[in-house]
Write a protein that holds these residues in place. Structure first.
Motif, PDB file in Angstrom:
ATOM      1  N   UNK A 127       0.609  -1.119  -0.039  1.00 27.04           N
ATOM      2  CA  UNK A 127      -0.018   0.127  -0.132  1.00 27.04           C
ATOM      3  C   UNK A 127       0.811   1.244   0.139  1.00 27.04           C
ATOM      4  N   UNK A 128       2.146   1.109   0.515  1.00 21.96           N
ATOM      5  CA  UNK A 128       3.036   2.395   0.177  1.00 21.96           C
ATOM      6  C   UNK A 128       4.302   1.864   0.187  1.00 21.96           C
ATOM      7  N   UNK A 129       4.762   1.536  -1.058  1.00 25.74           N
ATOM      8  CA  UNK A 129       5.932   0.928  -1.469  1.00 25.74           C
ATOM      9  C   UNK A 129       7.324   1.833  -1.529  1.00 25.74           C
ATOM     10  N   UNK A 130       7.109   2.842  -0.462  1.00 26.05           N
ATOM     11  CA  UNK A 130       8.380   3.937  -0.680  1.00 26.05           C
ATOM     12  C   UNK A 130       9.030   3.816   0.645  1.00 26.05           C
ATOM     13  N   UNK A 131      10.328   4.388   0.706  1.00 27.00           N
ATOM     14  CA  UNK A 131      10.976   4.545   1.936  1.00 27.00           C
ATOM     15  C   UNK A 131      11.171   5.978   2.206  1.00 27.00           C
ATOM     16  N   UNK A 132      10.773   6.484   3.152  1.00 24.53           N
ATOM     17  CA  UNK A 132      10.636   7.843   3.491  1.00 24.53           C
ATOM     18  C   UNK A 132      11.249   8.056   4.938  1.00 24.53           C
ATOM     19  N   UNK A 133      12.190   9.014   5.046  1.00 24.02           N
ATOM     20  CA  UNK A 133      12.584   9.365   6.549  1.00 24.02           C
ATOM     21  C   UNK A 133      11.796  10.642   6.858  1.00 24.02           C
ATOM     22  N   UNK A 134      11.520  10.509   8.281  1.00 25.09           N
ATOM     23  CA  UNK A 134      10.717  11.619   8.654  1.00 25.09           C
ATOM     24  C   UNK A 134      11.220  12.031  10.083  1.00 25.09           C
ATOM     25  N   UNK A 135      11.372  13.418  10.060  1.00 21.50           N
ATOM     26  CA  UNK A 135      11.807  13.798  11.332  1.00 21.50           C
ATOM     27  C   UNK A 135      11.060  14.865  11.755  1.00 21.50           C
ATOM     28  N   UNK A 136      10.893  15.380  13.170  1.00 21.83           N
ATOM     29  CA  UNK A 136      10.132  16.293  13.693  1.00 21.83           C
ATOM     30  C   UNK A 136      10.803  16.891  14.892  1.00 21.83           C
ATOM     31  N   UNK A 137      10.675  18.173  14.748  1.00 23.78           N
ATOM     32  CA  UNK A 137      11.098  19.007  16.007  1.00 23.78           C
ATOM     33  C   UNK A 137      10.178  19.520  16.718  1.00 23.78           C
ATOM     34  N   UNK A 138      10.204  19.748  18.071  1.00 24.93           N
ATOM     35  CA  UNK A 138       9.266  20.558  18.805  1.00 24.93           C
ATOM     36  C   UNK A 138      10.225  21.437  19.601  1.00 24.93           C
ATOM     37  N   UNK A 139       9.961  22.901  19.261  1.00 29.46           N
ATOM     38  CA  UNK A 139      10.616  23.904  20.050  1.00 29.46           C
ATOM     39  C   UNK A 139       9.729  24.946  20.738  1.00 29.46           C
ATOM     40  N   UNK A 140      10.327  24.981  21.978  1.00 28.47           N
ATOM     41  CA  UNK A 140       9.297  25.851  22.850  1.00 28.47           C
ATOM     42  C   UNK A 140       9.991  27.175  22.828  1.00 28.47           C
ATOM     43  N   UNK A 141       9.240  28.334  22.528  1.00 24.42           N
ATOM     44  CA  UNK A 141       9.938  29.657  22.648  1.00 24.42           C
ATOM     45  C   UNK A 141       8.841  30.885  23.488  1.00 24.42           C
ATOM     46  N   UNK A 142       9.283  31.984  23.687  1.00 23.37           N
ATOM     47  CA  UNK A 142       8.430  32.887  24.027  1.00 23.37           C
ATOM     48  C   UNK A 142       7.087  33.017  23.149  1.00 23.37           C
ATOM     49  N   UNK A 143       7.110  32.648  21.889  1.00 19.97           N
ATOM     50  CA  UNK A 143       5.862  32.558  21.102  1.00 19.97           C
ATOM     51  C   UNK A 143       5.116  31.453  21.115  1.00 19.97           C
ATOM     52  N   UNK A 144       5.372  30.478  21.517  1.00 25.67           N
ATOM     53  CA  UNK A 144       4.636  29.290  21.549  1.00 25.67           C
ATOM     54  C   UNK A 144       5.401  28.055  21.408  1.00 25.67           C
ATOM     55  N   UNK A 145       4.682  26.959  21.310  1.00 26.79           N
ATOM     56  CA  UNK A 145       5.360  25.565  20.936  1.00 26.79           C
ATOM     57  C   UNK A 145       5.312  25.238  19.366  1.00 26.79           C
ATOM     58  N   UNK A 146       6.456  25.264  18.698  1.00 26.58           N
ATOM     59  CA  UNK A 146       6.402  25.091  17.387  1.00 26.58           C
ATOM     60  C   UNK A 146       6.949  23.587  16.872  1.00 26.58           C
ATOM     61  N   UNK A 147       6.085  22.850  16.163  1.00 18.91           N
ATOM     62  CA  UNK A 147       6.415  21.506  15.611  1.00 18.91           C
ATOM     63  C   UNK A 147       6.921  21.796  13.978  1.00 18.91           C
ATOM     64  N   UNK A 148       8.038  21.226  13.785  1.00 22.74           N
ATOM     65  CA  UNK A 148       8.166  21.098  12.317  1.00 22.74           C
ATOM     66  C   UNK A 148       8.412  19.741  11.706  1.00 22.74           C
ATOM     67  N   UNK A 149       7.673  19.401  10.903  1.00 25.01           N
ATOM     68  CA  UNK A 149       7.852  17.972  10.339  1.00 25.01           C
ATOM     69  C   UNK A 149       8.519  18.047   8.969  1.00 25.01           C
ATOM     70  N   UNK A 150       9.635  17.138   8.915  1.00 30.01           N
ATOM     71  CA  UNK A 150      10.210  17.220   7.355  1.00 30.01           C
ATOM     72  C   UNK A 150      10.385  15.984   7.109  1.00 30.01           C
ATOM     73  N   UNK A 151      10.294  15.704   5.922  1.00 27.23           N
ATOM     74  CA  UNK A 151      10.217  14.268   4.969  1.00 27.23           C
ATOM     75  C   UNK A 151      11.039  14.233   3.998  1.00 27.23           C
ATOM     76  N   UNK A 152      11.844  13.072   3.875  1.00 25.68           N
ATOM     77  CA  UNK A 152      13.036  12.783   2.707  1.00 25.68           C
ATOM     78  C   UNK A 152      12.769  11.665   2.104  1.00 25.68           C
ATOM     79  N   UNK A 153      12.310  11.860   0.507  1.00 30.74           N
ATOM     80  CA  UNK A 153      12.260  10.318   0.097  1.00 30.74           C
ATOM     81  C   UNK A 153      13.725   9.782  -0.148  1.00 30.74           C
ATOM     82  N   UNK A 154      13.808   8.579   0.343  1.00 29.63           N
ATOM     83  CA  UNK A 154      14.981   7.673   0.118  1.00 29.63           C
ATOM     84  C   UNK A 154      14.878   6.743  -0.905  1.00 29.63           C
ATOM     85  N   UNK A 155      13.667   6.680  -1.747  1.00 29.48           N
ATOM     86  CA  UNK A 155      13.448   5.833  -2.861  1.00 29.48           C
ATOM     87  C   UNK A 155      14.036   6.249  -4.092  1.00 29.48           C
ATOM     88  N   UNK A 156      13.718   5.391  -5.102  1.00 25.58           N
ATOM     89  CA  UNK A 156      14.393   5.846  -6.367  1.00 25.58           C
ATOM     90  C   UNK A 156      13.203   6.231  -7.294  1.00 25.58           C
TER      91      UNK A 156
END
Length: 323
Positions: A127-156
């Motif tokens: 159903x999903x025949x690809x290899x994808x690396x996913x990273x996420x960062x949570x960062x807390x600052x005076x402006x709030x809590x920011x989450x960033x999600x990054x995906x990198x396609x490791x497939x051909x």
């Protein structure tokens, strides 16, 4: 981190994995490794999101990171590099729900006082025949809590991708029905009884249920819908806000990388779990995007894509507070 050992010396992990705490000033967020989930976020001595404990199985998708698709793929089937059939993880409705990483135990990359980064890898599978690396960062600052999600396609080959968070915003006083919602959306995605998409409509189509462009109480409205055509500020941010009668509450803001947002009033048959918070899920694509292709991210081999959102407390000026 919550873990112990058995009599044989083997590690015993908490149901939701390891807990990682980050702080900034008096604000604190707890992230757990299962699903890279936001387990709690507190500021000004109150909850900003509906919390849960690392020592329990995460309730549904509360605070989870969703990838490589958010929301539902009806019947779990789609065409991309041939016919694909995913397991039906929402069997009651017959859909593939909320991606493939929300129940994985992510790896901690970096943990500092105010931020934490985690990673996982989606491996090729039916159903999903690809290899994808996913990273996420949570960062807390005076402006709030920011989450960033990054995906990198490791497939051909090209890989389809989408992402979203699943926090439940809360206000400190009263129940959800009495909270005020501000949702700057002009268009709603209508659904059938299975929550499968059946076309968009202006929010005026059912204004009592869907039109919150002018902030007003949620009342008895039952919502589990995606919205788009979002009003944005000069910086390009859409802001969904929920507040109580005193003006205290929470905000979730996100830029154009998320052209959709799912709103869910958390209606549950269990009265103890019913309408405890408001799910606000900024999404890079709508439900069923793997089928429609609408706003779907298509990652070329080796390519990356990212999206981010920020949760923040709403504190009214002192002059506006009731005596």
């Amino acid at each position: 981190m919550h873990s112990s050992t058995t009599a044989n010396g083997d590690p015993v992990h908490s149901p939701s994995g390891h807990e990682l705490t980050i702080t900034h000033g008096d604000a604190e967020a707890r992230i757990v490794t299962v699903g890279a989930s936001l387990a709690s976020y507190r500021a000004y001595g109150r909850d900003i999101v509906l919390p849960f404990s690392v020592d329990e199985i995460r309730p549904a998708f509360r605070g989870a990171t969703l990838a490589p698709w958010p929301n539902r793929i009806p019947d779990g089937s789609y065409l991309f590099s041939g016919e694909q059939q995913l397991p039906l993880t929402e069997p009651g409705r017959g859909h593939a729900l909320h991606g493939l990483v929300s129940w994985l135990d992510w790896t901690v990359l970096v943990h500092s006082q105010s931020s934490v980064s985690l990673s996982t890898e989606i491996v090729p599978q039916p159903g999903y025949p690809w290899r994808v690396a996913v990273t996420t960062e949570y960062r807390l600052t005076g402006d709030g809590l920011t989450q960033t999600v990054t995906a990198r396609n490791l497939s051909t080959e090209q890989a389809p991708f989408g992402t979203a968070p699943h926090p439940y915003l809360v206000a400190p006083h009263g129940e959800l029905d009495t909270w005020t919602l501000e949702l700057p959306a002009e268009t709603v995605l209508l659904t059938d009884d299975r929550l499968s998409p059946r076309g968009t409509a202006p929010v005026e189509h059912d204004a009592a249920r869907f039109d919150f462009r002018e902030s007003r109480p949620i009342g008895m409205a039952q919502i589990d819908h995606a919205f788009t055509r979002l009003g944005r500020d000069a910086g390009g941010y859409a802001r969904v806000r929920v507040t109580d009668r005193t003006g205290h509450g929470a905000e979730l803001r996100f830029d154009e990388r998320c052209p959709w947002v799912q709103i869910h009033t958390a209606d549950q048959p269990n009265r103890q779990l019913n309408r405890l918070g408001l799910a606000v899920e900024p999404m890079t694509c709508p439900p069923a995007a793997f089928q429609s292709g609408e706003d779907l991210l298509v990652l070329a081999p080796g390519a990356e894509a990212s999206a981010a959102w920020t949760i923040a407390p709403i504190e009214p000026p002192l002059a506006q507070l009731e005596p």
